[in-house]
Motif scaffolding. Sequence first.
Motif, mmCIF file in Angstrom:
data_model
loop_
_atom_site.group_PDB
_atom_site.id
_atom_site.type_symbol
_atom_site.label_atom_id
_atom_site.label_comp_id
_atom_site.label_asym_id
_atom_site.label_seq_id
_atom_site.Cartn_x
_atom_site.Cartn_y
_atom_site.Cartn_z
ATOM 1 N N GLU A 268 44.330 38.236 29.512
ATOM 2 C CA GLU A 268 43.876 37.778 30.825
ATOM 3 C C GLU A 268 42.668 36.860 30.717
ATOM 4 N N ARG A 272 42.523 33.063 32.099
ATOM 5 C CA ARG A 272 41.528 32.637 33.083
ATOM 6 C C ARG A 272 40.794 31.385 32.606
ATOM 7 N N THR A 275 43.157 28.226 32.586
ATOM 8 C CA THR A 275 43.566 27.724 33.897
ATOM 9 C C THR A 275 42.393 27.353 34.795
ATOM 10 N N LEU A 277 40.452 29.528 36.452
ATOM 11 C CA LEU A 277 40.419 30.405 37.618
ATOM 12 C C LEU A 277 38.975 30.667 38.049
ATOM 13 N N TYR A 281 38.585 35.533 41.689
ATOM 14 C CA TYR A 281 40.016 35.707 41.960
ATOM 15 C C TYR A 281 40.579 36.908 41.206
ATOM 16 N N LEU A 283 43.973 38.737 39.957
ATOM 17 C CA LEU A 283 45.349 38.326 39.677
ATOM 18 C C LEU A 283 46.339 39.058 40.571
#
Length: 458
Positions: A268, A272, A275, A277, A281, A283
């Motif tokens: 994860e 993150r 991308t 993120l 946020y 998921l």
Amino acid sequence: MALSTQQIRERVAEEWNGIVDLLNKKIALRSISADGIAGDQMKRSAEFVAEMMREVGVDAKVAQSHNPDGSAGAWEVVGSRIVDESAPTVLLYAHHDVQPVPDASEWDTDPFTGTIVGDRLFGRGSCDDGGGIAIHYGTLKALGDDLHVNIKLFIEGEEEMGSPSFIPFITEHRDEFDADVIIVADSGNWAPDIPSLTTSLRGNATCDVTVKVLNHAVHSGQYGGPILDANTLAAMIIASLYDEHGDVAVPGVLAQEPVGGLQQDVDEAGMRKDTGLVDSYKLAGTGSLASRLWTKPSITVIGFDATPVKDSFNIMTPQTTFRLSMRTAPGQDAHEALMALKDYIEANAPFGAEVVVTPLEEGMGWAMDPNSAVTRDALDAMREAFGVDPVNMGQGGSIPFIPELQKLFPNAQVLVTGPEDPQSNAHSPNESVSVSGLEADTVAEAILLDRLSDYSAE
């Protein structure tokens, strides 16, 4: 007699500078299919690839496909090298077209000049899919006269455009695709130093949703309240596609678990970072992150007809259209899923608004056979080449021609490999490929072809 892994490794190493040089020349060709799949830039690229493959014994030629409407299609490279009519036949696939470069200033290097920085070779098409072409070329170069399987070759010229003329082309050239094993070098590895087979691809289906509530625009202050504008109603429809956990909630749209089991979940923190993120946020969805990315469905709004903020004023939008892209589980028929989505949206129009769903494109997903002898051989070859156990992975995206090939040649075993890794930035600025990973991929494919000489279709 089979070559040893060490012999193959040494042969690839001897040829490596020449292989990288050819990849650099391929990058410089600017083979952007979005500039026209029938364009001169694509013909030059195809001719270059055909010449590359003739150097390693493939009787390669350039052929132009035709679109379903009969218009001129992509420049394709096809060819073969037959060593023994009784030997197994392997079809090698890659594509020679690349993505556009909208803004070269976003790159740290010239996108059309192959540039090595550390262990990475930067350039548009270095991994997607010039790297795949380099793997096939390097494999055949290393094996030379010790190749003991028949080769068929297809290097596509329109993959980045959705392969619109693929079906007409394969129909016209069916014999040139018939093979026992198909190796699609257009995917990637778990990491630059950890190999992977791609176990599955999600399908894709798109549609337009038109929401109408008024025959003409009215003032929001005068009528707002009992009447909701079309954009708000559209937002309600979109929100209803997911449940409170963030899982797709459309009846008849199916989910499944990773094909062949999950050896390692997606990290994860890495996702993150990759991308971008925002920190706040959380998921969406339940279950493993891998299943949410690879084998569970997703529905994304990819277009929306709405008034820009700078042009807004106090009226109620009477009608709007938005476009949905749905990625479907590898094992579900994409048309079946699209019809389930259409029926759900039209049956649940908020407050009785007029809602019409117009189906657009659809493409099937695909899943490999995790128990086949070819799969086991491929994993063994990767293990020997990289020196570590493979970590297999699915892909959330779609490659529609793979299920089409599987449909036409149901007895062929399909392997999806490739040179990409999480740092490759395919389709993005600063696209790159790991040089050491690309070399190991080439060694792995050469080992596999060498071992497939005694393969018989199951």
